[in-house]
Design a protein around this motif. Structure first.
Motif, PDB file in Angstrom:
ATOM      1  N   SER A   3       0.848  -1.189   0.000  1.00 49.66           N
ATOM      2  CA  SER A   3       0.000   0.000   0.000  1.00 49.66           C
ATOM      3  C   SER A   3       0.886   1.242   0.000  1.00 49.66           C
ATOM      4  O   SER A   3       1.909   1.282   0.668  1.00 49.66           O
ATOM      5  CB  SER A   3      -0.940  -0.020   1.191  1.00 49.66           C
ATOM      6  N   MET A   4       0.467   2.207  -0.796  1.00 45.76           N
ATOM      7  CA  MET A   4       1.293   3.398  -1.003  1.00 45.76           C
ATOM      8  C   MET A   4       0.909   4.488  -0.025  1.00 45.76           C
ATOM      9  O   MET A   4       0.549   5.594  -0.435  1.00 45.76           O
ATOM     10  CB  MET A   4       1.104   3.902  -2.439  1.00 45.76           C
ATOM     11  N   GLN A   5       0.915   4.179   1.253  1.00 42.75           N
ATOM     12  CA  GLN A   5       0.604   5.233   2.219  1.00 42.75           C
ATOM     13  C   GLN A   5       1.198   4.939   3.580  1.00 42.75           C
ATOM     14  O   GLN A   5       1.542   3.799   3.896  1.00 42.75           O
ATOM     15  CB  GLN A   5      -0.914   5.409   2.355  1.00 42.75           C
ATOM     16  N   PRO A  92       8.466   6.344  -8.602  1.00 46.58           N
ATOM     17  CA  PRO A  92       7.155   5.990  -9.155  1.00 46.58           C
ATOM     18  C   PRO A  92       7.248   5.277 -10.508  1.00 46.58           C
ATOM     19  O   PRO A  92       8.238   5.419 -11.215  1.00 46.58           O
ATOM     20  CB  PRO A  92       6.471   7.351  -9.350  1.00 46.58           C
ATOM     21  N   GLN A  93       6.190   4.563 -10.851  1.00 48.44           N
ATOM     22  CA  GLN A  93       6.052   3.958 -12.175  1.00 48.44           C
ATOM     23  C   GLN A  93       6.161   5.038 -13.248  1.00 48.44           C
ATOM     24  O   GLN A  93       5.630   6.123 -13.074  1.00 48.44           O
ATOM     25  CB  GLN A  93       4.649   3.314 -12.303  1.00 48.44           C
ATOM     26  N   GLY A  94       6.832   4.733 -14.329  1.00 53.45           N
ATOM     27  CA  GLY A  94       6.881   5.666 -15.454  1.00 53.45           C
ATOM     28  C   GLY A  94       7.903   6.769 -15.298  1.00 53.45           C
ATOM     29  O   GLY A  94       8.045   7.629 -16.186  1.00 53.45           O
ATOM     30  N   PHE A  95       8.627   6.765 -14.199  1.00 53.07           N
ATOM     31  CA  PHE A  95       9.574   7.841 -13.871  1.00 53.07           C
ATOM     32  C   PHE A  95      10.611   8.053 -14.980  1.00 53.07           C
ATOM     33  O   PHE A  95      10.982   9.193 -15.280  1.00 53.07           O
ATOM     34  CB  PHE A  95      10.293   7.488 -12.562  1.00 53.07           C
ATOM     35  N   THR A 237      19.719   4.775  -4.789  1.00 54.07           N
ATOM     36  CA  THR A 237      21.018   4.290  -5.246  1.00 54.07           C
ATOM     37  C   THR A 237      20.812   3.731  -6.652  1.00 54.07           C
ATOM     38  O   THR A 237      19.681   3.459  -7.054  1.00 54.07           O
ATOM     39  CB  THR A 237      21.558   3.178  -4.316  1.00 54.07           C
ATOM     40  N   LYS A 238      21.885   3.595  -7.403  1.00 52.23           N
ATOM     41  CA  LYS A 238      21.824   3.175  -8.806  1.00 52.23           C
ATOM     42  C   LYS A 238      20.891   4.076  -9.612  1.00 52.23           C
ATOM     43  O   LYS A 238      20.141   3.630 -10.491  1.00 52.23           O
ATOM     44  CB  LYS A 238      21.383   1.713  -8.939  1.00 52.23           C
ATOM     45  N   GLY A 239      20.934   5.361  -9.291  1.00 53.31           N
ATOM     46  CA  GLY A 239      20.042   6.338  -9.919  1.00 53.31           C
ATOM     47  C   GLY A 239      20.094   6.324 -11.436  1.00 53.31           C
ATOM     48  O   GLY A 239      19.083   6.587 -12.101  1.00 53.31           O
ATOM     49  N   GLU A 240      21.288   6.000 -11.967  1.00 54.66           N
ATOM     50  CA  GLU A 240      21.444   5.993 -13.431  1.00 54.66           C
ATOM     51  C   GLU A 240      20.531   4.960 -14.094  1.00 54.66           C
ATOM     52  O   GLU A 240      20.247   5.056 -15.275  1.00 54.66           O
ATOM     53  CB  GLU A 240      22.919   5.759 -13.807  1.00 54.66           C
ATOM     54  N   GLN A 241      20.052   3.990 -13.303  1.00 53.43           N
ATOM     55  CA  GLN A 241      19.144   2.982 -13.879  1.00 53.43           C
ATOM     56  C   GLN A 241      17.689   3.453 -13.880  1.00 53.43           C
ATOM     57  O   GLN A 241      16.822   2.808 -14.462  1.00 53.43           O
ATOM     58  CB  GLN A 241      19.248   1.671 -13.089  1.00 53.43           C
ATOM     59  N   TYR A 242      17.433   4.575 -13.190  1.00 53.20           N
ATOM     60  CA  TYR A 242      16.052   5.041 -13.058  1.00 53.20           C
ATOM     61  C   TYR A 242      15.746   6.261 -13.920  1.00 53.20           C
ATOM     62  O   TYR A 242      14.597   6.521 -14.230  1.00 53.20           O
ATOM     63  CB  TYR A 242      15.713   5.298 -11.578  1.00 53.20           C
ATOM     64  N   HIS A 243      16.802   7.016 -14.300  1.00 56.89           N
ATOM     65  CA  HIS A 243      16.600   8.108 -15.253  1.00 56.89           C
ATOM     66  C   HIS A 243      17.914   8.460 -15.935  1.00 56.89           C
ATOM     67  O   HIS A 243      18.961   8.508 -15.279  1.00 56.89           O
ATOM     68  CB  HIS A 243      16.004   9.348 -14.579  1.00 56.89           C
ATOM     69  N   LEU A 244      17.814   8.719 -17.242  1.00 52.59           N
ATOM     70  CA  LEU A 244      19.013   9.023 -18.030  1.00 52.59           C
ATOM     71  C   LEU A 244      19.700  10.301 -17.560  1.00 52.59           C
ATOM     72  O   LEU A 244      20.895  10.490 -17.800  1.00 52.59           O
ATOM     73  CB  LEU A 244      18.647   9.146 -19.518  1.00 52.59           C
ATOM     74  N   SER A 245      18.970  11.189 -16.887  1.00 53.96           N
ATOM     75  CA  SER A 245      19.585  12.435 -16.405  1.00 53.96           C
ATOM     76  C   SER A 245      20.704  12.135 -15.403  1.00 53.96           C
ATOM     77  O   SER A 245      21.736  12.823 -15.391  1.00 53.96           O
ATOM     78  CB  SER A 245      18.534  13.350 -15.764  1.00 53.96           C
ATOM     79  N   VAL A 246      20.520  11.109 -14.574  1.00 58.91           N
ATOM     80  CA  VAL A 246      21.565  10.745 -13.604  1.00 58.91           C
ATOM     81  C   VAL A 246      22.753  10.114 -14.334  1.00 58.91           C
ATOM     82  O   VAL A 246      23.908  10.386 -14.006  1.00 58.91           O
ATOM     83  CB  VAL A 246      21.026   9.817 -12.498  1.00 58.91           C
ATOM     84  N   ALA A 247      22.477   9.301 -15.339  1.00 53.35           N
ATOM     85  CA  ALA A 247      23.549   8.709 -16.155  1.00 53.35           C
ATOM     86  C   ALA A 247      24.363   9.823 -16.818  1.00 53.35           C
ATOM     87  O   ALA A 247      25.601   9.796 -16.808  1.00 53.35           O
ATOM     88  CB  ALA A 247      22.960   7.774 -17.205  1.00 53.35           C
ATOM     89  N   ALA A 248      23.663  10.819 -17.355  1.00 50.94           N
ATOM     90  CA  ALA A 248      24.341  11.946 -18.024  1.00 50.94           C
ATOM     91  C   ALA A 248      25.173  12.736 -17.012  1.00 50.94           C
ATOM     92  O   ALA A 248      26.313  13.125 -17.294  1.00 50.94           O
ATOM     93  CB  ALA A 248      23.314  12.842 -18.705  1.00 50.94           C
ATOM     94  N   ALA A 249      24.619  12.956 -15.835  1.00 48.39           N
ATOM     95  CA  ALA A 249      25.343  13.700 -14.789  1.00 48.39           C
ATOM     96  C   ALA A 249      26.589  12.938 -14.354  1.00 48.39           C
ATOM     97  O   ALA A 249      27.656  13.520 -14.139  1.00 48.39           O
ATOM     98  CB  ALA A 249      24.418  13.961 -13.594  1.00 48.39           C
TER      99      ALA A 249
END
Ligand code: MN
Length: 313
Positions: A3-5, A92-95, A237-249
């Motif tokens: 549950s998300m709360q 979140p999903q779709g992030f 952690t492993k932020g680069e796997q969740y958004h390309l902006s972290v990989a680029a940074a």
């Protein structure tokens, strides 16, 4: 599905602070017993006169963490059945398809050279282009490949880099631990990029996690940073796997670190190794033998300094 709360119990003083904090995000709804219902990004916050505050939706745990003691945060984590360090627990999903400002740092574990932190904004309409750069697995790219990609990032995406060279690092280190220096650097580069893209605001900010969110914000408060960037900030952690902006940074920070290492190696007259192993001791001993000041080249609080002093002629 988990549950998300979560519901936390706060003191009247804290309740007042919470009410003030979310005042400009209030929805106008007011269920029985509630003081307000606010919407912050993907999270809905409902505060009750009883002192109970409910956080619902994506990012609920992190938003609640803002108001909890570390012990309460542990309880929340137990309730969600996941560790705070589990990668992606708050994402979140779709992030991956959102417009995100990401940040990462390099150099904290290396004896020679700077602590380098970068932030890069990748709006969703640039994601396809960034993806074809082949950076999703940023941690496995060669230095040569990163050197090839970094100019593309610099030319096309809003970014900022802060490069704490050893002299500056050594000056700050006695009063700021390494994680505090990282926090200050992340907050700084994020603020710079937000200013560059204003009035556009990202859907979210993603920090490649190095401490718990509550610790990160505590460090910034202690260091009296202003402004403290905190709206829609996510950590994993492993932020680069969740958004390309972290990989680029991550790539941008790495290439700036490499450039700094090349410059310092030039000044030293020998190639300075990356890392903090025996090679670093040997190189540092050579610098000492030639009367060079380690303060200019290295993070002098590392144990390598003492080891080099023993190795010197
Ligand atoms: Mn990192």
């Amino acid at each position: 599905m988990t549950s998300m709360q979560t519901v936390i119990q706060v003191t009247p003083t804290q309740l007042k602070k919470i009410t003030d904090y979310y005042a400009n995000m209030a929805t106008g709804k007011q269920p029985t017993g509630a003081i307000f219902v606010a919407k912050k990004g993907p999270t809905t916050i409902t505060a009750y006169r009883s002192g109970k505050v409910m956080f619902q939706g994506a990012n609920y745990a992190q938003e609640a963490a803002r108001w909890q003691t570390p012990a309460q945060q542990n309880t929340t984590r137990q309730a969600t059945g996941k560790q705070a360090t589990t990668p992606g627990v708050n994402i979140p999903q779709g992030f991956a398809n959102w417009s995100v400002l990401g940040s990462d740092e390099v150099g904290a574990g290396a004896y020679f050279g700077p602590l380098t932190t970068a932030a890069v904004y990748v709006p969703k309409d640039q994601l396809a282009w960034v993806r074809q750069l082949g950076i999703a697995d940023s941690k496995t790219l060669t230095d040569a490949k990163m050197r090839q990609i970094a100019p593309e990032i610099i030319a096309n995406l809003p970014h900022h880099v802060v490069n704490l060279m050893p002299e500056k690092y050594n000056q700050m280190q006695p009063t700021n631990n390494v994680n505090q220096m990282k926090a200050i650097s992340h907050n700084f580069v994020l603020g710079k990029v937000l200013a560059k893209i204003s009035p556009t605001t990202p859907d979210a900010i993603l920090i490649d996690q190095f401490v718990q969110a509550s610790t990160y914000f505590k460090y910034l408060t202690q260091a009296q940073q202003s402004p403290i960037i905190k709206d829609n900030v996510y950590f994993t952690t492993k932020g680069e796997q969740y958004h390309l902006s972290v990989a680029a940074a991550s790539i941008l920070a790495r290439v700036v670190e490499l450039d700094s290492m090349a410059k310092l190696s030039d000044e030293a007259g020998i190639p300075l190794p990356i890392g903090a192993g025996h090679q670093a001791d040997e190189a540092a001993a050579q610098l000492l033998n030639r009367g060079l000041d380690l303060n200019h080249f290295a993070k002098v609080h590392f144990a390598n300094t003492q080891k080099a002093q023993k190795l010197r002629r």
